[in-house]
Design an enzyme around this catalytic site. Structure first.
Site, PDB file in Angstrom:
ATOM      1  N   PRO A  90       0.812  -1.223   0.000  1.00 65.12           N
ATOM      2  CG  PRO A  90      -0.802  -1.557   1.640  1.00 65.12           C
ATOM      3  CD  PRO A  90       0.510  -2.084   1.149  1.00 65.12           C
ATOM      4  CD  GLU A 117       0.987  -6.474  10.533  1.00 64.11           C
ATOM      5  OE1 GLU A 117       0.025  -7.256  10.571  1.00 64.11           O
ATOM      6  OE2 GLU A 117       0.858  -5.251  10.322  1.00 64.11           O
ATOM      7  NE  ARG A 155      -4.929  -4.417 -22.401  1.00 62.54           N
ATOM      8  CZ  ARG A 155      -4.961  -3.217 -22.995  1.00 62.54           C
ATOM      9  NH1 ARG A 155      -4.110  -2.265 -22.643  1.00 62.54           N
ATOM     10  NH2 ARG A 155      -5.824  -2.960 -23.949  1.00 62.54           N
ATOM     11  CG  ASP A 170      -6.990  -0.081 -24.407  1.00 59.90           C
ATOM     12  OD1 ASP A 170      -7.970  -0.310 -25.131  1.00 59.90           O
ATOM     13  OD2 ASP A 170      -6.371  -0.944 -23.778  1.00 59.90           O
TER      14      ASP A 170
HETATM   15  O1  LIG Z   1      -2.473  -4.453   0.215  1.00 58.43           O
HETATM   16  C1  LIG Z   1      -1.708  -4.364  -0.702  1.00 58.43           C
HETATM   17  O2  LIG Z   1      -0.631  -5.214  -0.839  1.00 58.43           O
HETATM   18  C2  LIG Z   1      -0.723  -6.360  -0.040  1.00 58.43           C
HETATM   19  C3  LIG Z   1       0.135  -6.251   1.166  1.00 58.43           C
HETATM   20  C4  LIG Z   1       1.510  -6.295   1.026  1.00 58.43           C
HETATM   21  C5  LIG Z   1       2.293  -6.227   2.154  1.00 58.43           C
HETATM   22  C6  LIG Z   1       1.709  -6.101   3.409  1.00 58.43           C
HETATM   23  C7  LIG Z   1       0.328  -6.044   3.519  1.00 58.43           C
HETATM   24  C8  LIG Z   1      -0.466  -6.125   2.397  1.00 58.43           C
HETATM   25  C9  LIG Z   1      -1.861  -3.375  -1.776  1.00 58.43           C
HETATM   26  C10 LIG Z   1      -2.857  -2.459  -1.879  1.00 58.43           C
HETATM   27  N1  LIG Z   1      -2.651  -1.749  -2.988  1.00 58.43           N
HETATM   28  N2  LIG Z   1      -1.533  -2.200  -3.564  1.00 58.43           N
HETATM   29  C11 LIG Z   1      -1.034  -3.201  -2.828  1.00 58.43           C
END
Ligand SMILES: O=C(OCc1ccccc1)c1cn[nH]c1
Length: 240
Positions: A90, A117, A155, A170
């Site tokens: 995230p 985590e 793609r 696109d």
């Molecule tokens: O949640 C996500 O990745 C998963 C993830 C990775 C590492 C620790 C917790 C969660 C994510 C959201 N938007 N892009 C990626």
């Protein structure tokens, strides 16, 4: 292009990567996608890949060794490549079409799919070359983000989409959202296809499509208009 995906849940991938356009692209040798369970690189017979966080707190953190060993095994296999090593999280740079275009130029991508985590910070500092997010929300792991990015990138590879044109025109590639699409029947429950599309007049059709794409972009994504390269035709359509 070669793609390696490091994950604890390899079973999530065959359905998505094996189907449809992505599956055909692999059959045709346009891309090679390897899914690797990095648990096999754990340091003990229990396959331990996570541990409690230093400094305390809830949750578990993915240990660095299994990831470093898994990536090093890949690099030994293809020593000539310089892969982009992409950590999905995230906190990463938000993925968008221009990043898909950038990644489509690479010869080798390695995706690191996290859980819990996330990864030990040393994976981020000393192994990953990029961190990407697919949006401002938290998922249970990096697998779906990896699949989304792989789909958007593959793609764009030469030969993957039957009609090269469709990839380039696109929405986002032209800077505008897509114009409306219609197919048979011309009259469905009284809802008719716009006359111009039945006219066979290609110049008028192209103009109508560009105008509708501009209208739709103004209505739904005015923010995209700031990044747009305005040409005379677009300006004229905008003034109409
Ligand atoms: O949640 C996500 O990745 C998963 C993830 C990775 C590492 C620790 C917790 C969660 C994510 C959201 N938007 N892009 C990626």
């Amino acid at each position: 292009m070669r793609i390696d995906v490091l994950t604890l849940f390899p079973e999530m991938f065959p359905g998505v990567l094996g189907a449809s356009i992505l599956g055909k692209a692999q059959e045709r040798g346009l891309v090679t996608i390897n899914v690797v369970n990095f648990r096999q690189y754990a340091g003990n017979k229990h396959g331990t890949v996570d541990d409690t966080p230093y400094g305390g707190g809830a949750g578990m953190v993915l240990k660095p060794e299994p990831i470093f060993r898994a990536v090093e095994a890949i690099l030994e296999e293809v020593p000539e490549t310089k892969p982009r090593i992409i950590l999905l999280c995230p906190q990463g740079r938000t993925f968008r079409q221009e990043i898909a275009e950038e990644l489509a130029q690479e010869e080798h991508l390695i995706f690191l799919c996290g859980h819990y985590e996330g990864f030990d910070e040393r994976v981020r500092q000393h192994l990953a070359t990029d961190e990407l997010s697919i949006g401002d929300y938290v998922l249970t792991g990096g697998e779906l983000p990896a699949m989304v990015i792989i789909d958007a990138v593959v793609r764009l590879l030469p030969g993957v989409l039957g009609n090269e044109e469709s990839a380039r025109t696109d929405s986002f590639a032209t800077g505008l959202l897509e114009h409306p699409h219609y197919t048979r029947p011309a009259d469905f429950r009284g809802w008719k296809v716009p006359e111009v599309l039945l006219s066979g007049h290609h110049a008028n059709i192209a103009r109508w499509r560009k105008k509708e794409a501009l209208r739709r972009t103004m209505e739904r994504r005015p923010d995209l208009l700031e990044r747009l390269e305005w040409d005379d035709e677009l300006r004229e359509l905008y003034e109409e």
